[in-house]
Design a protein around this motif. Sequence first.
Motif, mmCIF file in Angstrom:
data_model
loop_
_atom_site.group_PDB
_atom_site.id
_atom_site.type_symbol
_atom_site.label_atom_id
_atom_site.label_comp_id
_atom_site.label_asym_id
_atom_site.label_seq_id
_atom_site.Cartn_x
_atom_site.Cartn_y
_atom_site.Cartn_z
ATOM 1 N N ARG A 147 0.835 -1.209 0.000
ATOM 2 C CA ARG A 147 0.000 0.000 0.000
ATOM 3 C C ARG A 147 0.866 1.253 0.000
ATOM 4 N NH1 ARG A 147 -2.581 -2.412 4.382
ATOM 5 N NH2 ARG A 147 -4.202 -3.797 3.672
ATOM 6 N N THR A 148 1.928 1.220 0.788
ATOM 7 C CA THR A 148 2.826 2.373 0.838
ATOM 8 C C THR A 148 3.550 2.553 -0.487
ATOM 9 O OG1 THR A 148 3.153 2.028 3.206
ATOM 10 C CG2 THR A 148 4.783 3.380 2.084
ATOM 11 N N ALA B 229 -3.940 4.442 -5.693
ATOM 12 C CA ALA B 229 -4.495 5.633 -6.348
ATOM 13 C C ALA B 229 -4.047 5.790 -7.803
ATOM 14 C CB ALA B 229 -4.154 6.882 -5.545
ATOM 15 N N PRO B 230 -2.759 5.635 -8.130
ATOM 16 C CA PRO B 230 -2.361 5.804 -9.529
ATOM 17 C C PRO B 230 -3.062 4.814 -10.464
ATOM 18 C CG PRO B 230 -0.423 5.889 -8.124
ATOM 19 C CD PRO B 230 -1.580 5.447 -7.273
ATOM 20 N N GLY B 231 -3.202 3.589 -10.027
ATOM 21 C CA GLY B 231 -3.882 2.581 -10.842
ATOM 22 C C GLY B 231 -5.343 2.921 -11.062
ATOM 23 N N VAL C 293 -5.445 5.738 -13.684
ATOM 24 C CA VAL C 293 -5.109 5.227 -15.018
ATOM 25 C C VAL C 293 -6.284 4.427 -15.575
ATOM 26 C CG1 VAL C 293 -3.619 3.626 -16.284
ATOM 27 C CG2 VAL C 293 -2.616 5.259 -14.674
ATOM 28 N N SER C 294 -6.855 3.572 -14.744
ATOM 29 C CA SER C 294 -7.995 2.770 -15.186
ATOM 30 C C SER C 294 -9.174 3.663 -15.566
ATOM 31 C CB SER C 294 -8.406 1.815 -14.072
ATOM 32 O OG SER C 294 -9.522 1.055 -14.438
ATOM 33 N N GLY C 295 -9.458 4.661 -14.749
ATOM 34 C CA GLY C 295 -10.549 5.583 -15.054
ATOM 35 C C GLY C 295 -10.311 6.339 -16.344
ATOM 36 N N THR C 296 -9.075 6.759 -16.558
ATOM 37 C CA THR C 296 -8.730 7.480 -17.785
ATOM 38 C C THR C 296 -8.915 6.595 -19.009
ATOM 39 O OG1 THR C 296 -7.151 8.850 -16.575
ATOM 40 C CG2 THR C 296 -6.889 8.751 -18.955
ATOM 41 N N VAL C 297 -8.454 5.368 -18.919
ATOM 42 C CA VAL C 297 -8.590 4.432 -20.046
ATOM 43 C C VAL C 297 -10.060 4.189 -20.360
ATOM 44 C CG1 VAL C 297 -8.205 2.030 -20.750
ATOM 45 C CG2 VAL C 297 -6.343 3.333 -19.706
#
Length: 40
Positions: free
Chosen positions: A15-16, A22-24, A27-31
Amino acid sequence: MQGSLTVADAQQDMRTAYLGGAPGLFVSGTVWTIAGLVCL
């Protein structure tokens, strides 16, 4: 035993390292957003 790694410790390390995922998520939302726009 000193230095042993538990599953909870390993999960916290991940998690750390990955900022809680959060980045994933972004990225998934953007795709998915781009894919939706292309389909329109």
